[in-house]
Structures are given as C-alpha cells and as structure tokens.
Design a protein around this motif. Structure first.
Motif, short mmCIF file in Angstrom:
data_model
loop_
_atom_site.label_atom_id
_atom_site.label_comp_id
_atom_site.label_asym_id
_atom_site.label_seq_id
_atom_site.Cartn_x
_atom_site.Cartn_y
_atom_site.Cartn_z
N TYR A 147 0.97 -1.31 -0.19
CA TYR A 147 0.03 -0.02 0.04
C TYR A 147 1.02 1.18 -0.14
O TYR A 147 0.59 2.24 -0.61
CB TYR A 147 -1.06 0.06 1.50
CG TYR A 147 -1.85 -0.83 1.20
CD1 TYR A 147 -2.50 -1.76 0.19
CD2 TYR A 147 -2.67 -1.28 2.43
CE1 TYR A 147 -3.26 -2.67 0.35
CE2 TYR A 147 -3.48 -2.22 2.61
CZ TYR A 147 -3.91 -3.07 1.47
OH TYR A 147 -4.68 -4.10 1.63
N LYS A 149 3.95 1.35 -0.97
CA LYS A 149 4.62 1.68 -2.28
C LYS A 149 3.73 2.16 -3.40
O LYS A 149 3.94 3.17 -4.08
CB LYS A 149 5.13 0.12 -2.88
CG LYS A 149 6.30 -0.29 -2.15
CD LYS A 149 6.86 -1.41 -2.97
CE LYS A 149 7.41 -2.46 -1.94
NZ LYS A 149 7.72 -3.81 -2.63
N ALA A 150 2.76 1.49 -3.42
CA ALA A 150 1.69 2.11 -4.38
C ALA A 150 1.19 3.47 -4.18
O ALA A 150 1.24 4.45 -5.15
CB ALA A 150 0.12 1.32 -4.19
N ALA A 151 1.13 3.82 -2.90
CA ALA A 151 0.81 5.30 -2.73
C ALA A 151 1.81 6.37 -3.00
O ALA A 151 1.35 7.34 -3.63
CB ALA A 151 0.32 5.42 -1.02
N ARG A 152 2.99 5.75 -2.79
CA ARG A 152 4.37 6.51 -3.12
C ARG A 152 4.29 6.88 -4.48
O ARG A 152 4.44 7.92 -5.27
CB ARG A 152 5.37 6.07 -2.66
CG ARG A 152 5.76 6.25 -1.07
CD ARG A 152 6.72 5.51 -0.53
NE ARG A 152 7.86 6.07 -1.27
CZ ARG A 152 9.07 5.36 -1.24
NH1 ARG A 152 9.30 4.03 -0.92
NH2 ARG A 152 10.30 5.64 -2.05
N MET A 154 1.62 7.14 -6.60
CA MET A 154 0.80 7.99 -6.84
C MET A 154 0.81 9.27 -6.30
O MET A 154 0.09 10.24 -6.18
CB MET A 154 -0.44 7.49 -6.36
CG MET A 154 -0.87 6.33 -7.39
SD MET A 154 -2.54 5.35 -7.25
CE MET A 154 -2.27 4.58 -5.55
N GLY A 155 2.19 9.57 -5.81
CA GLY A 155 2.27 10.77 -5.42
C GLY A 155 1.92 11.16 -3.89
O GLY A 155 1.84 12.44 -3.69
N SER A 156 1.75 10.32 -3.13
CA SER A 156 1.33 10.45 -1.82
C SER A 156 2.66 10.32 -1.09
O SER A 156 3.24 9.27 -1.02
CB SER A 156 0.41 9.73 -1.44
OG SER A 156 0.05 9.75 -0.18
N ASN A 157 2.97 11.24 -0.20
CA ASN A 157 4.01 10.96 0.94
C ASN A 157 3.69 12.07 2.14
O ASN A 157 2.95 12.80 2.22
CB ASN A 157 5.35 11.17 0.32
CG ASN A 157 5.37 12.50 -0.37
OD1 ASN A 157 4.92 13.65 -0.04
ND2 ASN A 157 6.17 12.55 -1.78
N ASP A 160 0.23 13.45 3.90
CA ASP A 160 -0.79 13.05 3.05
C ASP A 160 -0.98 11.33 3.27
O ASP A 160 -1.79 10.86 3.35
CB ASP A 160 -0.58 13.46 1.93
CG ASP A 160 -1.64 12.88 0.71
OD1 ASP A 160 -2.99 13.64 0.85
OD2 ASP A 160 -1.44 12.14 -0.04
N LYS A 164 -3.83 9.53 4.66
CA LYS A 164 -4.72 8.97 3.72
C LYS A 164 -4.66 7.55 3.51
O LYS A 164 -5.49 6.69 2.85
CB LYS A 164 -4.51 9.50 2.19
CG LYS A 164 -5.06 11.03 2.06
CD LYS A 164 -6.28 11.11 1.95
CE LYS A 164 -7.03 12.27 2.29
NZ LYS A 164 -6.65 13.63 2.13
N VAL A 165 -3.52 7.01 4.05
CA VAL A 165 -3.06 5.63 3.69
C VAL A 165 -2.83 4.74 4.93
O VAL A 165 -3.73 3.67 5.38
CB VAL A 165 -2.04 5.31 2.58
CG1 VAL A 165 -1.58 3.93 2.51
CG2 VAL A 165 -2.29 6.00 1.30
N PRO A 168 -6.06 4.82 7.81
CA PRO A 168 -7.14 3.92 7.17
C PRO A 168 -6.84 2.52 7.22
O PRO A 168 -7.24 1.61 7.56
CB PRO A 168 -7.46 4.43 5.74
CG PRO A 168 -6.62 5.69 5.53
CD PRO A 168 -5.59 5.98 6.74
N ALA A 169 -5.38 2.14 6.82
CA ALA A 169 -5.04 0.82 6.64
C ALA A 169 -4.84 0.23 8.25
O ALA A 169 -5.13 -1.18 8.33
CB ALA A 169 -3.67 0.72 5.92
#
Ligand SMILES: Nc1ncnc2c1ncn2[C@@H]1O[C@H](COP(=O)(O)OP(=O)(O)OP(=O)(O)O)[C@@H](O)[C@H]1O
Ligand SMILES: [Mg+2]
Lengths: 254, 268
Positions: A147, A149-152, A154-157, A160, A164-165, A168-169
C-alpha cells in the motif's frame, strides 16, 4: 433451535436451580438470597431512581475515562510505531504496564486524587490506554508495504501518506484496540468505584455489602454483567464487524 | 560523442546490479551488469524466468528501491524517488481495501484535478476496463481479474509518460486479455507513452512490443535484447517464427532454474 430460545431456557433453568438451592436451605439467606428478593431489590432501586443515577454516574466516568484513554493511546501508539528509540524504551515500559491489573492503581489514585471522581477517571484512563497504545502501534507497523509503495507511486508522501493511507490501513487494529480498551476500562471502572465515595454502581455495591444487603449485591453484579455484554455485543462487536467487512477482512462463515 | 548519445536516450540503465542483504542467509545477488537504453515512446517487454528480478528491476525504475550499484537516469536525471512522471501497475493487488473502486482510481488525481475532472477521468478509464458498473464496489467484492483491471485503470488515470506494468494481464481470461491488449496498444499509439511491460507470455510480448528484452536466470543479466519489426496490428502467422525463437532462449533459462531447484532439494 434459535439461539435466543436456547439462552432463555438456559437462564430459566439456572434460576430454577438457584431457587432450588435456596429452598433446600443449605446456606442462609444472608449468603444466598432468593431470586425474587434480588428482583425486588432491583425493582426498588430502579423505582426510587438510585440505581439509575448509579448507572448514569458509572457511564459518565467510563465515557470521560475511555475517551481520554483512546486519545492518549492513539497518540502514544503512533509515536511508538514511528520512532524506534521510543519503541524500544517507552514501548517496553508500556508493555509491562499493560500486564498490571488496574485495581493496583486504585490505592495510588486515592492518595493522589482522593476518594472522588478524579480517582475513578484516572484508573479508567490507565485501564484503557495501554491496550489502545499497543493495538495502534501494531496496526501502523503492520500496514502492508505494498500500500505504501502504491501510494508513493501515486504521489502521496509525508502527512498525506500518513492520513490517507497509513491511518485507514490501520483502522481494523484500532477498532480492536477500542473494543479491548472499553473492556479493560469497564473492569477498571468497577474496581475504582468499589473504593470510592460514590455515586456509581461499584460504590453502591460495596455500600450494599457493608450493610449485608446480599440481594442488592447480586442485583448489581447482574447489572454490571448485563451492561457489559450488551455494550460489547450491540456496540463494539457491530462496529468491529462492519469495519472488518468494509476492509474485506471478514472471513466467510460457511 | 558519448555524452551526446546519452542525451537522446529517455531511460538509461547503466551497469546496475541488485543484491539483497539477508539476515540469516548469505546476500542474494538478483542481477548484475544490466544495461538498457530506452527511447521515448518505446514499448518494451521484459521476459525471464520466475525469480530473475523483473519486479525488482521495475521497482528500481519506479524509484521505489535503489540499485546496489550502477546508474539509472530518466531524461538525464537520476531516479531517486517515485514521481508523477511514472506510474506502475503492481504484480500483486495494490488497491486500497477501504476505498471504493472509484475512490481508488481517483486517488492519484486528487492534487491534479478538480472533483468533476477526476470523476470524468475515472469514469472513462473504468469504462475502458469494463468495470463502470462496479465503481461503487469495494475491491474485496471483485474477482482477482477485476481487481487487476482496476489497478490498470488507476495507473492509466495518472497519465504518466512512463508506464511500468508488472504482469498486468496475468489473472485475466484469454478474451479479456485480448481486449485489454488492444486497448493498451491503442492508448500507447495515441499518447506516445513509454511502456515497460513484464509478462510471462511470449505471445503477448511479441504482439505488443517494439522490443523484447530477455533476462537470464538469477543471478542474471540481459541475455537477449531485440526489436520486433512487424506491422501492427500483429497477426498470429507473422509472429510464429519469433515466438519459436524466444521460446528456445527462455527454455534454456527456465531449465537452469529447475535444475538448481532439484539440486537444492536433493542436497538436503
Ligand atoms: N525485499 C527482498 N528481500 C530479499 N529478497 C528479495 C526481495 N525482493 C525480491 N527478492 C528476491 O529477488 C529475486 C527476484 O525477485 P523478483 O520479484 O524481482 O522476481 P521476478 O522476476 O519478478 O519473478 P516473477 O516472475 O515470479 O514475478 C527473488 O529471488 C526474490 O526472492
Ligand atoms: Mg515479479
């Protein structure tokens, strides 16, 4: 046979047995009162509202204490999960504190805060905080790396990514933490109230015991058990179930 | 002269190797001496036996991990972190279980678009993967193949110039696979994206790519790198000969892996 009927039957037989023991007269009524006299005490207590005030007072202590323990536990859990040194030091202390039964804190609370509500709330907070901390910590540590890796990608760090990740996880663990914190706090609450100057269910229980009112003692034990299981099943199990379902973690029951 | 040549390359991978340090076992060397230069707009397929490091290489290109040695440049800048210029479809499901399909697909668009644009973009990509009806479902309510299609929609929605795809069609039935291959080919032709595509299907690699790169068994390196010069859309009969050839190369490598397995199992 539906579960409800099984349960009703079970409790019916239990009360019959109880009544049988009373009739047999093995122990005096002052030790084992009859079911009817327990029912009468409960009826009187609810009629003159004393038990209602006790229940409300206990719930007030619980809510304040539990709310504080959830906030503190969440913050501590997040800190431990994100800071290795803190985890290795403070974390090990919290793990040790978690194994200390809450009643142990009562004498200390009385010395610090007296016999009033502050003591009770303190013990309730202690009761719920550590288990919430440890669940929050493990929830954040166990976020599947995929999760992140995928978020990163997609520009999330940073912040955020965290809100956002990661949060919730970690929710399924947090919910389990809340459920356990409630169970621990509820037990701690009763321990603290027993030694307090009221009002509260625990206080009235010890008061009834001082005056040898065995019927009321048993009546209050029943109230405590009923409230505990009702809140657990109607509130926390439901929340947990719906979260697990939403997160796709619920196992299919065949 | 050399510098000039490097400038014209879009993605330049030079002499990279990857070794994993392990707690109990000796360090694991996955690959070494990998040299690949990719032009902008190229469609490159990566083939190789299981465990040869294809996913590892992709995640290095994505900026998610670093090579142990060597240099990797995207448009002449070292890749050090993920960014909006590259998007990735992971081999395993990487959808967020607490978000609906629609929320998953719009996740990478939050900072780039307003609400309406996001919704439109997500809707069009979900339509492309035939999952419009499932926009409000949660990932666990979908089959493995459907989840994979959502991941593809999510990666495409990012609209990055470099698209990294790790066995994106692995869990799909033949029919859906062919439809999505055609869609991907169409998108690629229309947008000039650069695509690096990992697959185990030789046919898929030859059908889609300009260029096929074959990696050898671990610890491996690039053992074959050739262009596919067939007119598109590619026909079965044109591809057969090349397929045969690639199969031969791969078979040798897969046999190596098998033999090593057997030796290891026999040595206990
Ligand atoms: N984080 C890690 N730590 C240690 N070893 C790893 C790690 N990630 C991958 N490996 C090892 O690196 C090797 C290559 O893995 P990789 O996932 O890149 O293979 P692959 O070519 O994608 O295989 P497949 O076709 O089965 O997906 C494997 O032997 C794997 O065990
Ligand atoms: Mg892989």
């Amino acid at each position: 046979m539906p579960v409800a009927i099984k349960r009703i039957l079970f409790f019916f037989i239990l009360i019959l047995l109880w009544q049988g023991i009373v009739i047999a007269g093995i122990w005096p009524e002052s030790m084992i009162p009859a079911p009817l006299s327990v029912a009468k005490e409960l009826y009187l207590g609810f009629k003159d509202m004393t038990l209602v005030w006790d229940i409300l007072a206990s719930f007030r202590h619980l809510f304040i204490g539990l709310a504080c323990s959830l906030v503190i536990g969440t913050i501590l859990g997040v800190l431990l999960a994100n800071n290795k040194t803190l985890d290795e030091t403070l974390g090990s202390m919290i793990l040790a504190l978690q194994s200390v039964p809450s009643i142990v804190w009562v004498p200390l609370a009385i010395i610090w805060f007296g016999f009033g509500e502050a003591s009770i709330i303190f013990v309730v907070i202690i009761g719920g905080t550590f288990v919430m901390t440890m669940n929050m910590r493990i929830g954040i540590k166990n976020v599947p790396p995929i999760y992140l890796k995928a978020a990163r990608t997609m520009g999330s760090n940073g912040v955020d990514l965290f809100f956002k990740v990661i949060v919730p996880a970690a929710i399924p663990y947090a919910v389990t933490g809340v459920k356990l914190a409630w169970a621990f706090s509820w037990r701690a609450l009763m321990a603290a109230e027993l030694l307090s100057t009221g009002p509260g269910l625990g206080y009235t229980l010890s008061y009834a015991s001082d005056f040898n009112n065995m019927s009321l003692v048993i009546g209050i034990i029943i109230i405590i058990g009923v409230i505990g299981s009702v809140v657990d099943q109607l509130v926390f199990q439901r929340i947990e179930k719906s979260v697990l379902k939403r997160w796709g973690l619920e196992e299919e029951v065949a | 002269m050399y510098v000039q040549e490097e400038n014209s390359v879009y993605l330049s991978i030079s002499d990279i190797s990857k070794t994993f340090q392990q707690d109990k076992n000796p360090p694991l060397s996955v690959f070494h001496d990998i040299n690949i230069a990719i032009q902008q707009g190229e469609f490159v397929s990566l083939l190789g036996p299981s465990g040869c490091g294809k996913s590892t290489l992709l995640s290095i290109i994505a900026g998610l991990s670093r090579p142990s040695t060597g240099k990797i440049l995207l448009e002449n800048k070292a890749i050090t972190a993920p960014g909006p210029d590259k998007s990735m479809v992971f081999q395993e499901s990487a959808l967020f279980p607490w978000m609906t399909v629609n929320e998953n697909v719009t996740f990478p668009l939050r900072k780039k678009m307003n609400k309406k644009e996001r919704a439109q973009s997500a809707a069009s990509y979900l339509k492309m993967v035939h999952l419009s009806k499932f926009a409000d479902h949660y990932p666990h309510e979908l089959s493995g193949g459907m989840q994979q299609r959502v991941s593809i929609a999510r990666a495409l929605a990012m609209n990055a110039k470099l698209l990294l795809m790790d066995e994106p069609f692995g869990a799909l039935d033949e029919q859906t696979r062919i439809i999505l291959q055609e869609e991907l080919e169409r998108i690629w032709l229309e947008t000039e994206k650069t695509i690096i595509f990992v697959t185990h299907s030789i046919r898929e690699a030859i059908k889609l790519s300009d260029r096929v790169i074959i990696m050898g068994a671990r610890p491996g390196t690039v053992i074959s790198d050739f262009k596919v010069d067939l007119p598109r859309p590619r026909l079965q009969q044109d591809m057969a000969e090349l397929e045969e050839e690639v199969l031969k190369i791969l078979k040798v490598e897969i046999d190596k892996v098998m033999k090593e397995e057997l030796q290891y199992a026999g040595s206990d």
